[in-house]
Design an enzyme around this catalytic site. Sequence first.
Site, mmCIF file in Angstrom:
data_model
loop_
_atom_site.group_PDB
_atom_site.id
_atom_site.type_symbol
_atom_site.label_atom_id
_atom_site.label_comp_id
_atom_site.label_asym_id
_atom_site.label_seq_id
_atom_site.Cartn_x
_atom_site.Cartn_y
_atom_site.Cartn_z
ATOM 1 N N LYS A 5 32.580 42.638 39.822
ATOM 2 C CA LYS A 5 33.684 43.568 39.555
ATOM 3 C C LYS A 5 34.704 42.904 38.607
ATOM 4 C CE LYS A 5 32.945 45.600 44.048
ATOM 5 N NZ LYS A 5 33.430 46.480 45.100
ATOM 6 N N GLY A 11 33.392 46.995 50.368
ATOM 7 C CA GLY A 11 34.622 46.211 50.379
ATOM 8 C C GLY A 11 35.433 46.353 51.657
ATOM 9 N N GLU A 23 33.280 53.194 42.504
ATOM 10 C CA GLU A 23 34.601 52.949 41.911
ATOM 11 C C GLU A 23 34.717 53.629 40.554
ATOM 12 O OE1 GLU A 23 34.401 48.700 42.291
ATOM 13 O OE2 GLU A 23 34.457 48.922 44.472
ATOM 14 N N HIS A 35 28.644 53.345 39.960
ATOM 15 C CA HIS A 35 29.302 52.720 41.108
ATOM 16 C C HIS A 35 30.397 53.666 41.597
ATOM 17 C CE1 HIS A 35 31.547 49.933 43.577
ATOM 18 N NE2 HIS A 35 30.486 49.138 43.566
ATOM 19 N N GLU A 84 24.866 52.910 48.324
ATOM 20 C CA GLU A 84 26.093 52.234 48.736
ATOM 21 C C GLU A 84 27.019 53.233 49.423
ATOM 22 O OE1 GLU A 84 26.829 48.493 46.267
ATOM 23 O OE2 GLU A 84 27.721 50.144 45.176
ATOM 24 N N ASN A 104 27.659 41.914 42.049
ATOM 25 C CA ASN A 104 28.599 42.680 41.235
ATOM 26 C C ASN A 104 29.966 42.003 41.362
ATOM 27 O OD1 ASN A 104 30.272 44.544 40.031
ATOM 28 N ND2 ASN A 104 30.042 46.107 41.623
ATOM 29 N N SER A 110 29.293 45.601 51.944
ATOM 30 C CA SER A 110 29.620 44.479 52.830
ATOM 31 C C SER A 110 28.388 43.666 53.264
ATOM 32 C CB SER A 110 30.408 44.978 54.045
ATOM 33 O OG SER A 110 31.626 45.567 53.631
HETATM 34 C C1 PEP Z 1 29.768 46.733 45.606
HETATM 35 O O1 PEP Z 1 30.731 46.516 44.913
HETATM 36 O O2 PEP Z 1 28.812 47.290 45.103
HETATM 37 C C2 PEP Z 1 29.799 46.314 47.002
HETATM 38 C C3 PEP Z 1 28.814 46.668 47.769
HETATM 39 O O3 PEP Z 1 30.879 45.572 47.415
HETATM 40 P P1 PEP Z 1 30.986 44.752 48.792
HETATM 41 O O4 PEP Z 1 29.727 43.953 48.943
HETATM 42 O O5 PEP Z 1 32.202 43.884 48.622
HETATM 43 O O6 PEP Z 1 31.130 45.753 49.894
#
Ligand code: PEP
Length: 253
Positions: free
Chosen positions: A11, A176, A100, A98, A170, A9, A216
């Site tokens: 983003k 992040g 976000e 997601h 997640e 992703n 992460s």
């Molecule tokens: C994500 O954006 O779905 C995500 C898991 O980000 P990151 O791997 O940077 O934590």
Amino acid sequence: MRKKIAAGNWKMNKTFEEGQILLSEVVNMVKDEVTNPNVQVIVCVPAPYLSSFGKMIDTPKVALGAQNCYPKASGAYTGEVSVPMLKSVGVSYIIIGHSERRQYFNESDAFLAEKVDAILAEGLTPIFCCGETLEQRNEGIHFDFVCGQITNSLFHLSAEDLKKTVIAYEPIWAIGTGVTASNDQAQEMHKVLRDHLASKYGQEVADEISILYGGSVNGANAQELFACPDVDGGLVGGASLKSREFTNIAKSF
Ligand code: PEP
């Protein structure tokens, strides 16, 4: 056998030229190095690049994904992008829900249910994201909360449609932040989610659903996470912006 998935992703990152370089590196590395036929790599790139970047992908090992969609097929929805539009430029997977988007754009479980329907109606695959906050985990309500997200957005589906859906767990506190859920925490939640699916659809259906972990994931922790019996891959943010690391993640099954 459940499909193993490494989904990147991106983003809201990378200019067009930067993205072209990253994608061509990923495609070449994946073509050369990802040899497991059960692994699907997905790159979810920014919407303006989808059409052009789709033409750069010359291997079925890599699929094109979008990061969002609107549930209506067409009409007066200024600024939105529909599933038929995404399909027409070669998108196969669409991330929805997601954290976000839930947080910054107030996307509700009911709205996400509409998106799931719109995606499945076009024969594309939703990657449905769910996950709890740190406060919810500390309160001990994380299992109920995440199962509730799945109930509210997916449990109206037929078993046939559910089987076409990918789920990404997640935990918001791990996205992040550099803090990854431990292998035990990831496996524990994935098992709870699979049991939840089984309670409605039966074990056979639940066993066919790929449940990804996101938060992460990187080249150093992917192998251990993906070795958990109910973890079928990863939804990867930051590490998907580095071709070498993302490919290493895709090789971690
Ligand atoms: C994500 O954006 O779905 C995500 C898991 O980000 P990151 O791997 O940077 O934590």
